[in-house]
Design an enzyme around this catalytic site. Sequence first.
Site, PDB file in Angstrom:
ATOM      1  CD  GLU A  66      -3.021  -0.935   2.316  1.00 29.06           C
ATOM      2  OE1 GLU A  66      -3.915  -1.806   2.357  1.00 29.06           O
ATOM      3  OE2 GLU A  66      -2.848  -0.103   3.226  1.00 29.06           O
ATOM      4  CD  GLU A  85      -3.216   8.677   7.209  1.00 29.20           C
ATOM      5  OE1 GLU A  85      -2.931   7.724   7.962  1.00 29.20           O
ATOM      6  OE2 GLU A  85      -3.825   8.516   6.144  1.00 29.20           O
TER       7      GLU A  85
END
Lengths: 261, 404
Positions: free
Chosen positions: A48, A59
């Site tokens: 990924e 995040e």
Amino acid sequence: MTRLEKVFNKKETKNKVLVTYTVAGDPNLGSSKKILNDLIASGADILEIGVPFSDPMSEGPVIQKAHERALKKNIEFKDILNLCRQIRIKNKNIPIVLMGYMNSFLSLKNKLAKELNQAGVDGVIVVDLPYDESKSFFNNLKKENIDLIRLISPTTDSIRLKKMLASSSGYLYYVSLKGITGAELKNFNEVKNKVKKIKSLTNLPVVVGFGIKDASTAKKMASFSDGIVVGTKIIDFIEKKSTPKISNFTKSLKKAINSYG
Amino acid sequence: MKYKNLNKYAFPDKEGRFGEFGGKYVSETLITALEELEKVYAKVKKDKSFQEEVIKDLNDFVGRPSPLYFAERWTKKLGGAKIYLKREDLNHTGAHKINNTVGQVLLAKKMGKKRVIAETGAGQHGVATATVAARHGLECIIFMGEEDIERQALNVYRMKLLGAEVCSVDSGTKTLKDAMNEAMRDWVTNVEDTHYIIGSVAGPHPYPEIVRDFNSIVGKELKIQSKKEFGKYPDIIVACVGGGSNAMGIFHPFIKETKTKLVGVEAGGSGVKSGKHAAPLSDGKVGVLHGMKTYLMQDKNGQILSTHSVSAGLDYPGVGPEHAYLRDIGRVEYQSATDQQALKSFHDLTKTEGIMPALETSHALAYVNKIAPKLPKSKTIVINLSGRGDKDMFTVAKEDGMTL
């Protein structure tokens, strides 16, 4: 069979799948490429690759900083596609999945699916594109055989889950916690039950990510899923300028997830 | 004019869209929370006792209705159209922001949430949130960019006095947009016991609708007040636009009243052509940020650009999706005013009327300063005086080369 199907096809391999996440261009394009090749060599089954974005809302601090480092190097979408192409030249089989935010993907407009296909990308994860908003995006990607990997969270109920499964492909990414990447994983049993529930409703493989930072957690998570995703811990090595340690860490994860049960 | 018939104007639609704009671009984890909010809000919208509770707080706690004031000396000075000010600066906490937080905190309680969070730029929304949290005894966390914390020290202290925790955000550009990112991160982590009080008509559906509705009290009052004051609706209504909540609040009840011209004024910074501004409707492209599809300031790779404005409250690279739609159909005209024009109007209004406006509001004043002299005396302009300028003393002094 697509590259992703091959990786998950258990007849070919009994192994659990190790998915790694790193950000394209972190700390720079050259190192990024080397890190990705090292990950493959040490056992990563799916790459990924994060598309750096100015506002990475999902995040945690470690991955946020990785996005910032990459953007400081002025990484553009075309550089990321080039990076994928270079990986693909060396390795015909490893699935590549781009993970990022909607505005980055929108910047390629209607050329997106074709460009991704030509760069050897197999799938896309769009953090801020929930099922409800994804219909035309999903259909456009399908035309070029790019899988739209769905994120499923602890708050996804079964009615919604069933609707999502009807238009999912590749694999499913179960977000193991309510929170941001790299947060503390608290409730192991809840994850287990939820993954079992998902698997009872679909034949698609389910990988678990968010909050897996060591081999023992990885092993536990792999015992009931088809694989695990590790990002923050790998990026932590990059931040601390100890990239040589990534290979051994990856190997330890790979070993752990295949020694379950 | 691109719109044909606005009689059926009823946005957002079922998907939470205003034309192509809006929507719910959030991570999967937040969908359930948004759906719950949508459900509860649809219910309370029709619930008489809830609406009465909001009105009671708006009257007794906020001090509504806010007056419609005739700026006689400024009108004479400019020598054209009659200028009226809708005095949102007289609200409790000094700006329109409290209209929304008073309503949303009641929503939060209805949903049984014990904790509220909010983002803030200039600090007005942070103060308004901390205020209602104190009034209802809820835990309150305010996210604020490191740079804004420095610019708005007074408001930071106000929030702390009110019992809120102010979290400094040092990621990205360290301003409003990053504060919003951080608030989203907190929300996704604490989604079960926390309500996120978004401060503008921005973010994922149903926020643009909720924030608009709670601010619409401004336009609703103006309808009654203008009829009483000058026997008709205003010819022109002007408001500043950052995310766009004060503008949407005063515009929305007038959308179908097409004889009234609506003008939104964005932050032109050093000038729209300079690239150093915060005017996505004048110089942006359609994209997705903070849960919504709208006009954004962004580069060709979709990276959000840093913005510039003398007013922290307008320093935002996006704009509420309903504004994007109203722009595209031509119902609202969007203009911009530069930092310098806004500062000049700040001083003008202060000296001519004895009213010190917020720097955000000063952008709307700057536009009126330009057009009023060209209009006949029979015309009426209403400006949404969205906030008072006390919080901007340090900024204005600095711009004027003074140290306090």
